[in-house]
Design an enzyme around this catalytic site. Structure first.
Site, PDB file in Angstrom:
ATOM      1  N   HIS A   4       7.152 -23.414  22.470  1.00 15.20           N
ATOM      2  CA  HIS A   4       7.062 -24.224  23.691  1.00 15.20           C
ATOM      3  C   HIS A   4       6.683 -23.342  24.894  1.00 15.20           C
ATOM      4  CE1 HIS A   4       8.190 -28.280  22.618  1.00 15.20           C
ATOM      5  NE2 HIS A   4       9.350 -27.926  22.078  1.00 15.20           N
ATOM      6  N   HIS A  24      10.152 -22.238  17.021  1.00 15.85           N
ATOM      7  CA  HIS A  24       9.743 -23.491  17.654  1.00 15.85           C
ATOM      8  C   HIS A  24       9.982 -23.444  19.167  1.00 15.85           C
ATOM      9  CE1 HIS A  24       9.425 -27.895  18.280  1.00 15.85           C
ATOM     10  NE2 HIS A  24      10.441 -27.716  19.104  1.00 15.85           N
ATOM     11  N   GLU A  25      11.150 -22.970  19.559  1.00 14.42           N
ATOM     12  CA  GLU A  25      11.465 -22.920  20.992  1.00 14.42           C
ATOM     13  C   GLU A  25      10.528 -21.947  21.719  1.00 14.42           C
ATOM     14  OE1 GLU A  25      13.315 -25.064  22.422  1.00 14.42           O
ATOM     15  OE2 GLU A  25      14.082 -25.930  20.570  1.00 14.42           O
ATOM     16  N   GLU A  70       5.534 -31.632  21.148  1.00 11.23           N
ATOM     17  CA  GLU A  70       6.482 -31.349  20.074  1.00 11.23           C
ATOM     18  C   GLU A  70       5.741 -30.933  18.808  1.00 11.23           C
ATOM     19  OE1 GLU A  70       9.502 -30.200  19.912  1.00 11.23           O
ATOM     20  OE2 GLU A  70       9.864 -31.628  21.500  1.00 11.23           O
TER      21      GLU A  70
HETATM   22 ZN    ZN Z   1      10.721 -28.842  20.801  1.00 13.98          ZN
END
Ligand code: ZN
Length: 244
Positions: A102, A98-99, A171
């Site tokens: 980004h 997830h990071e 997100e």
């Molecule tokens: Zn995030």
């Protein structure tokens, strides 16, 4: 804008990460470190072509905070407090993926470039000179300006303040990209849902904490994750040919 070209952003974050390693305690917890190195190897292979400038490095910082971050230079940090909600390698993979998402979705680049324009104001030229000329880490001498506080501030690290929250759309995008990365790397995407469930629980118990403000609406995210699951599971099945 040339100032924030990918190479420069990568170099800046690599230098900032070196500073962070000097400033913050690094965990020697063997199990945490092994888990993160394993996740790092597998996920970074999946994102290789999305982050060709990355100099991959995965570090566990000894800090009791439920947090994790990834930088355009391929530097990934997680805090020991994250293990409150992460118990298995698959679960850790969901957070790391997830990071990194980004970064590959360019959310981080966007934020850094905004910060440089706003933060620099009339001194834009000076910072450009520092970033290009000084080889970032100050090796070139004279014109070096330390970008580490700005970078750390963007991630809400070491400032005592939460990072600026990503908006819902970003997100959701990172969740979607992240769950596909982890599945392609051979991790069970169901783990992303487990982690998000624990996050919802944790937030309920704490009545809103730092992580809550940087990663809003875990309940909404949990619902969205369920909708990505079918595609992710298909990738996970395919990945088994490579990993098992
Ligand atoms: Zn995030």
């Amino acid at each position: 804008m040339n100032l924030t070209s990918d190479t420069k952003v990568a170099e800046m974050t690599i230098a900032a990460f070196e500073d962070m390693k000097r400033q913050m305690p690094i965990s020697t917890h063997a199990a945490y470190n092994e888990m993160l190195q394993s996740v790092g190897n597998r996920i970074s292979q999946q994102v290789f072509w999305d982050m060709p400038l990355a100099e991959w490095e995965f570090v566990v910082f000894d800090q009791n905070e439920v947090n994790a971050f990834a930088m355009p230079g391929g530097k990934v940090g997680i805090f020991t407090g994250l293990f409150q909600i992460v118990k298995t390698e698959d679960e850790l993979a969901s957070v790391v993926a997830h990071e990194i998402a980004h970064v590959t979705a360019r959310h981080t680049h966007e934020r850094i470039s905004q910060q440089m324009v706003i933060g620099a104001g009339g001194q834009l030229v000076g910072i450009a000179a520092a970033v290009t000329g000084a080889g970032v880490a100050g090796l070139g001498g004279g014109s070096y300006i330390n970008m580490t506080p700005m970078i750390m501030g963007l991630y809400g690290i070491g400032t005592g303040q939460a990072a600026q929250a990503w908006d819902q759309k970003k997100e959701a995008e990172a969740d979607h990209i992240g769950i596909m990365y982890m599945a392609k790397a051979g991790y069970d995407p169901n783990a992303a849902i487990t982690v998000m469930e624990r996050m919802v629980e944790l937030e309920g118990g704490m009545g809103g904490n730092n992580y809550n403000s940087t990663h809003p609406s875990s309940m909404d995210r949990l619902n969205a994750l369920h909708s990505y699951l079918e595609d992710a599971l298909a990738e996970y099945e395919k990945s088994k040919e490579f990993f098992y």
